[in-house]
Motif scaffolding. Sequence first.
Motif, PDB file in Angstrom:
ATOM      1  N   LEU A 448       0.899  -1.204  -0.053  1.00 59.81           N
ATOM      2  CA  LEU A 448       0.005   0.106   0.067  1.00 59.81           C
ATOM      3  C   LEU A 448       0.830   1.284   0.073  1.00 59.81           C
ATOM      4  O   LEU A 448       1.773   1.338   0.889  1.00 59.81           O
ATOM      5  CB  LEU A 448      -0.924   0.046   1.124  1.00 59.81           C
ATOM      6  CG  LEU A 448      -2.121  -0.741   1.228  1.00 59.81           C
ATOM      7  CD1 LEU A 448      -2.900  -0.567   2.700  1.00 59.81           C
ATOM      8  CD2 LEU A 448      -3.262  -0.062   0.203  1.00 59.81           C
ATOM      9  N   ARG A 486      -2.581   1.357   9.360  1.00 63.44           N
ATOM     10  CA  ARG A 486      -3.461   0.847  10.067  1.00 63.44           C
ATOM     11  C   ARG A 486      -4.966   1.041   9.926  1.00 63.44           C
ATOM     12  O   ARG A 486      -5.904   0.232   9.346  1.00 63.44           O
ATOM     13  CB  ARG A 486      -3.029   0.676  11.537  1.00 63.44           C
ATOM     14  CG  ARG A 486      -3.851   0.033  12.339  1.00 63.44           C
ATOM     15  CD  ARG A 486      -3.456  -0.229  13.842  1.00 63.44           C
ATOM     16  NE  ARG A 486      -3.441   1.162  14.554  1.00 63.44           N
ATOM     17  CZ  ARG A 486      -2.936   0.969  15.599  1.00 63.44           C
ATOM     18  NH1 ARG A 486      -2.672   0.133  16.557  1.00 63.44           N
ATOM     19  NH2 ARG A 486      -2.790   2.577  16.286  1.00 63.44           N
ATOM     20  N   THR A 489      -5.683  -0.564   6.082  1.00 63.64           N
ATOM     21  CA  THR A 489      -5.619  -2.113   6.120  1.00 63.64           C
ATOM     22  C   THR A 489      -6.893  -2.373   6.969  1.00 63.64           C
ATOM     23  O   THR A 489      -7.693  -3.326   6.737  1.00 63.64           O
ATOM     24  CB  THR A 489      -4.597  -2.540   6.800  1.00 63.64           C
ATOM     25  OG1 THR A 489      -4.097  -2.114   8.247  1.00 63.64           O
ATOM     26  CG2 THR A 489      -3.336  -2.534   5.824  1.00 63.64           C
ATOM     27  N   ILE A 508      -3.650  -6.604   2.111  1.00 63.89           N
ATOM     28  CA  ILE A 508      -3.266  -7.115   3.499  1.00 63.89           C
ATOM     29  C   ILE A 508      -2.348  -8.700   3.174  1.00 63.89           C
ATOM     30  O   ILE A 508      -1.311  -8.792   3.775  1.00 63.89           O
ATOM     31  CB  ILE A 508      -4.686  -7.607   4.201  1.00 63.89           C
ATOM     32  CG1 ILE A 508      -5.286  -6.394   4.462  1.00 63.89           C
ATOM     33  CG2 ILE A 508      -4.292  -8.441   5.374  1.00 63.89           C
ATOM     34  CD1 ILE A 508      -6.645  -6.551   4.948  1.00 63.89           C
ATOM     35  N   LEU A 540       0.336  -3.988  10.650  1.00 66.19           N
ATOM     36  CA  LEU A 540      -0.112  -5.132  10.033  1.00 66.19           C
ATOM     37  C   LEU A 540      -0.661  -6.165  11.022  1.00 66.19           C
ATOM     38  O   LEU A 540      -1.825  -6.855  10.846  1.00 66.19           O
ATOM     39  CB  LEU A 540       0.876  -6.015   9.109  1.00 66.19           C
ATOM     40  CG  LEU A 540       0.259  -6.835   8.059  1.00 66.19           C
ATOM     41  CD1 LEU A 540      -0.942  -6.217   7.108  1.00 66.19           C
ATOM     42  CD2 LEU A 540       1.500  -7.226   7.208  1.00 66.19           C
ATOM     43  N   THR A 543      -4.317  -5.719  12.090  1.00 68.89           N
ATOM     44  CA  THR A 543      -5.451  -6.372  10.942  1.00 68.89           C
ATOM     45  C   THR A 543      -5.588  -7.599  10.834  1.00 68.89           C
ATOM     46  O   THR A 543      -6.755  -8.332  11.025  1.00 68.89           O
ATOM     47  CB  THR A 543      -5.130  -5.537   9.545  1.00 68.89           C
ATOM     48  OG1 THR A 543      -4.998  -3.970   9.854  1.00 68.89           O
ATOM     49  CG2 THR A 543      -5.991  -5.799   8.709  1.00 68.89           C
TER      50      THR A 543
END
Length: 743
Positions: A448, A486, A489, A508, A540, A543
């Motif tokens: 991303l 964050r 995601t 993701i 990450l 998520t």
Amino acid sequence: MENAFFAGSGACVRNALQKRNAFPSPPASPAFALVRATLARYPAPMNAMLFTVCAALAYTLPLQASDRPSRPAATAAPLLQMAGTTHDELERLRLLRELETRKDLDAALRADLARLLPVVDDWANGKSRPVVDHSRAAENGYLCRFFTGRVRPAGDAPSFPPELSPGSPLRPIWAFYRGRMLIWQVIQSGPLLRVKERRDRYFGEARQLLQETRAAFPENRVVRMYLGEPIPWPTPAPHDPAAPGWANLQREGLEKLADIIHWWIAERQLPDGQFGGGWGDDVEMWRWWVPVMIAFDDPVVTAAQERISSGIFLQPHLRGGFTSRVTDAEHANEDTTDTILPMLLLRPDDPVWKQRALRLAELMRERWTGRNQRGFLQFKSIYFSVDKVDTSPARAFDTVYHPSVIQPTLLCWQRTGDPTLTTLFRPWLQTWIDAAARAENGKPAGVLPSAIRWPDGGIAKAGQPWWEPFPLGHNDALYNWPGAARLMTSTLLLAFHMTREEPFLEPIRSMAAFRFKHVKSAETQPGSEAWCARRMSGFLADTLAKYRLLTGDTQYDALLRADASGYVRYRLTRDPAPLNAALRRNAEAFRSNWEAYTVEMRWTDRVMAFTRNFLNYLPEPAPPPPSPEILYASATGDPGNPLVFPLNAVRWRTPPRNIAALVTDSSQKTFAAELFHFGAQPRDLQADLFLLAPGDYDMTLTAPGADSPGPLQRRVVHVRGPHTRVALQLPPRRLCAMKMVAR
């Protein structure tokens, strides 16, 4: 002998009386001259003896004007010492005002007081005279407006507080105020904190000034705190040997956090709701209130949140439902997101707050977004307001921070599945799926970006590194990579949850694959795949933990065991060690430096930042920074951040004192928790459950142990809507287990 006795007797009297810092030395006193002249005719032994007695008596009589000291520093010293030593700002102000009333001050000291007293008054007394200031969004409340933007390192700007006269006895107190102001400027300012050279200049000068203060007032515990000495918390936490370790640690963190929140409400909040930092900063306070306000039920805290959330919507700049000030996405969203979102969590069925959330969707659809040249929907700019969008090239970007603007609307979507919101959010998030998949401007495919240009839809800023399109010393450096990845995601995961469309998981999954691949890689070139992978753990894991809870998919468990919070690792392995370690770190944060969270704090959006933004840069060892997130996660079962796609399974309808709660299982079919009540009598409470699917459930409450005859409670619970309330009674000082299982 006469001279020797005279000298000895005079010295004895002189030394005793000089300790009172009240009188000049004997030779300069007319009283002593009179005694000497009168007694000179007597024989030496008698002369000396009578001199001693008469001199002592002379000093007990009221002095004439000519007998008073000619040096005001001697008379000022006790007041100055008390003013510099006290930790009470109002007491310091009172003592300095008392000094100002003295008739014997010389002109220089009186002028120095005139320079310093207004600053001391503003620091101590601002709440009594708040100023209405609509010129800016934040940093203009009574706690900070008098020095915001005025304090810079020596030589960069006129000194603030104003310089005193050379050798002024007020210098150590002046240094105390200036040193603290320099520190708080950096704690508040991301551009100052991020750039080492700037940060070091502020902190370096502040440290020198505060060392001056400590040398003059070694008993001042607050100045010692700023110089790296941990100052013990006012009251130690109780320990119950009957409770498990996690319960004692969670209780300590909860109760001390509640103490801080209650202090702010009682000591800082005004009737209109604001707390003294300026509306735009005050509204952020709820983010660290979450463990007390959302996991439990504290009426004082709920009322305080209602005051500020309602109060800000009475301000003229929010008449249109969003700020009328053109500013960047982070600051533009605060007045609405940080007031609507907590009220939706507290009052989920209140139509006023739902309508305010849906107004944001209207603005996103009609004003803030458009189709870029690639045909994708995106926000047109970082800078916008209720009726304007700044599309100048330096500002025309969509970013991973933009979900914060519509967080309340995303929560409405999560709860209602409103198809009009699906229609709005799906194409916007598809823009980010496309941008992540592309290799462009040096960005690896599958990562991303932090920013997408308008109107061409390109990655970041042309001619600049894709990961750092904005200067580090500028406010917009906030939008460099990874920034608030964050938020994005979590929003993509929410979209998958709402639509079951697999493409929303692609960014993701690709980034998780990079994290797996490069978890042990050495540091590499900035912007590369491996470089990115090393920086993904912070956003990450949050998520992936929510994905794991939602789906039961175990493919990312190895990453979660390495990167996730202590609570998530406990949920995966049932090993209490990581949970206890995280709770202990948070408890240790609240074992020192109470003043840093309360009376010393000048910026209401930085109440939890003193250790992270200041003490961690000192040579002295720092205590752990506080982490209220572990309290929220363990008490509610939410494995990640509550701001986007909250998955809190429960709210305990009881105050956060003398209780500990640990959610051990939460899904659409089951709920389980351990509870410990520290009180001496049974405790009645209720639990609101949010994640269970409609249906019938067997609920049991047990207190495991050899003397337990069976369940304390057992009944069938009917779940019919998005939240269900269950009544419980906890016995005193026994670990209980609550469980609900679908029939």
